[in-house]
Design a protein around this motif. Structure first.
Motif, short mmCIF file in Angstrom:
data_model
loop_
_atom_site.label_atom_id
_atom_site.label_comp_id
_atom_site.label_asym_id
_atom_site.label_seq_id
_atom_site.Cartn_x
_atom_site.Cartn_y
_atom_site.Cartn_z
N SER A 149 0.82 -1.21 0.00
CA SER A 149 0.00 0.00 0.00
C SER A 149 0.86 1.27 0.00
N SER A 150 2.12 1.14 0.40
CA SER A 150 3.02 2.29 0.46
C SER A 150 3.84 2.47 -0.81
N PHE A 151 3.64 1.59 -1.79
CA PHE A 151 4.47 1.63 -3.00
C PHE A 151 3.59 1.62 -4.26
N PRO A 152 2.97 2.74 -4.59
CA PRO A 152 2.09 2.77 -5.76
C PRO A 152 2.81 2.48 -7.06
N LEU A 153 4.06 2.92 -7.21
CA LEU A 153 4.80 2.64 -8.43
C LEU A 153 5.01 1.14 -8.59
N GLU A 154 5.34 0.47 -7.49
CA GLU A 154 5.56 -0.97 -7.57
C GLU A 154 4.26 -1.71 -7.84
N ARG A 155 3.17 -1.25 -7.27
CA ARG A 155 1.88 -1.89 -7.57
C ARG A 155 1.58 -1.78 -9.06
N GLY A 156 1.87 -0.63 -9.64
CA GLY A 156 1.66 -0.47 -11.06
C GLY A 156 2.53 -1.40 -11.88
N GLY A 209 12.57 -3.86 -19.53
CA GLY A 209 12.19 -2.62 -18.84
C GLY A 209 12.71 -2.60 -17.42
N ARG A 210 12.77 -1.41 -16.86
CA ARG A 210 13.21 -1.27 -15.47
C ARG A 210 12.52 -0.08 -14.81
N LEU A 211 12.36 -0.20 -13.51
CA LEU A 211 11.85 0.88 -12.68
C LEU A 211 12.80 1.04 -11.51
N ILE A 212 13.31 2.25 -11.33
CA ILE A 212 14.21 2.53 -10.21
C ILE A 212 13.54 3.58 -9.32
N GLU A 213 13.31 3.20 -8.08
CA GLU A 213 12.68 4.10 -7.12
C GLU A 213 13.74 4.66 -6.19
N ARG A 214 13.86 5.97 -6.16
CA ARG A 214 14.83 6.61 -5.30
C ARG A 214 14.37 6.56 -3.84
N ALA A 215 15.32 6.44 -2.94
CA ALA A 215 14.98 6.36 -1.52
C ALA A 215 14.45 7.69 -1.02
N ALA A 216 13.48 7.62 -0.13
CA ALA A 216 12.97 8.83 0.50
C ALA A 216 14.04 9.43 1.41
N PRO A 217 14.01 10.75 1.64
CA PRO A 217 15.04 11.38 2.47
C PRO A 217 15.16 10.79 3.86
N ASP A 218 14.05 10.28 4.40
CA ASP A 218 14.08 9.73 5.76
C ASP A 218 14.18 8.21 5.78
N ALA A 219 14.51 7.60 4.64
CA ALA A 219 14.60 6.14 4.57
C ALA A 219 15.75 5.65 5.44
N PRO A 220 15.57 4.51 6.14
CA PRO A 220 16.65 3.99 7.00
C PRO A 220 17.90 3.62 6.22
N ARG A 221 17.72 3.21 4.95
CA ARG A 221 18.86 2.91 4.09
C ARG A 221 18.68 3.70 2.80
#
Length: 208
Positions: free
Chosen positions: A23-30, A183-195
C-alpha cells in the motif's frame, strides 16, 4: 548460516509488520500490474519465489494470475498458509526449484535474491530461465548500488547479510542466462529512509 533460520525466527513479526506494505508503493503496484498483464500473454502459472508470508502472492492472484509461492523458510510458509489458505505455498530453494522445465508464464523475485552471495546468482538466474516458458517474464527487485565501479556491495540487513547491485551489471547477468531486459523501474529512496539505497526492479523475458 543461511537466511532460512533467521527468517524462521522472525516469521510472525515479519508477517505482521509487512502484510500491507504494498500500500506504500504505488509505483511498484503499477509495475506488478504490468507484469501480470505480460505473464497472461504467455499463459501458465506464476511463481512468487521467496514469497515470505504470501501477501504479494495474494496480490498477484487478485490480478487474475494462477500464482503460487515458494520459500526456503518453513516459518514464513506457515504464516502464508494461515493468512492465505486459498493459495498454494511450497517449501523450496530458488537454486533448485522443483518446477517443470518451461512451465511458468512468469517468475517474481521481490527482494528475495538479496541474501544470495553474488557468485551464486548466475545459477539462480539459470533456474529462472529453465522454469520459464519461452517468452515468459521475470520481475526481479533488489536494492541498487549507486557506484558503477562497485557492481555489488554487501550491507547489514536486519535478518541476514544482504547485497545490492549496480543495475546494468545485474542486467548483464540476466542476458548471460538467456533473459533479456525489457524494462526497469528505479525508485529513489525517501530522504528519511533507513537505508539510502535506490530500489531496482528489472523486467526480463526468456527469449528461447
Amino acid at each position: 548460516m543461511t537466511a532460512q533460520q533467521p527468517y524462521d525466527e522472525v516469521a510472525e513479526l515479519y508477517a505482521e509488520k509487512f502484510s500491507d506494505s504494498l500500500s506504500s508503493f504505488p509505483l511498484e503496484r503499477g509495475l506488478l500490474t504490468s507484469f501480470a498483464e505480460l505473464a497472461k500473454t504467455v499463459g501458465g502459472p506464476v511463481a512468487d519465489l521467496g514469497c515470505g508470508p504470501g501477501y504479494v502472492t495474494a496480490h498477484l492472484s487478485s490480478l487474475g494470475l494462477d500464482a503460487f509461492g515458494v520459500d526456503v523458510s518453513s516459518g514464513m510458509l506457515a504464516q502464508a498458509r494461515a493468512r492465505h489458505p486459498e493459495l498454494r505455498f511450497e517449501l523450496g530453494s530458488m537454486a533448485a526449484l522443483e518446477i517443470a522445465d518451461g512451465s511458468l508464464g512468469g517468475v517474481l523475485s521481490r527482494y528475495s535474491i538479496i541474501h544470495t552471495v553474488p557468485e551464486d546468482v548466475p545459477a539462480i538466474l539459470a533456474e529462472f530461465h529453465r522454469v520459464l516458458a519461452p517468452g515468459g517474464y521475470a520481475l526481479i527487485s533488489f536494492p541498487g548500488s549507486d557506484d558503477a565501479s562497485q557492481p555489488t556491495a554487501s550491507y547489514d540487513h536486519t535478518v541476514h547479510t544482504a547485497y545490492r547491485w549496480w543495475p546494468d551489471h545485474f542486467s548483464a547477468l540476466l542476458h548471460d542466462a538467456g533473459l533479456e531486459e525489457v524494462g526497469r523501474l528505479i525508485e529513489r529512496a525517501a530522504p528519511d529512509a533507513p537505508r539510502p539505497f535506490p530500489m531496482v526492479n528489472l523486467v526480463a523475458r526468456r527469449e528461447n
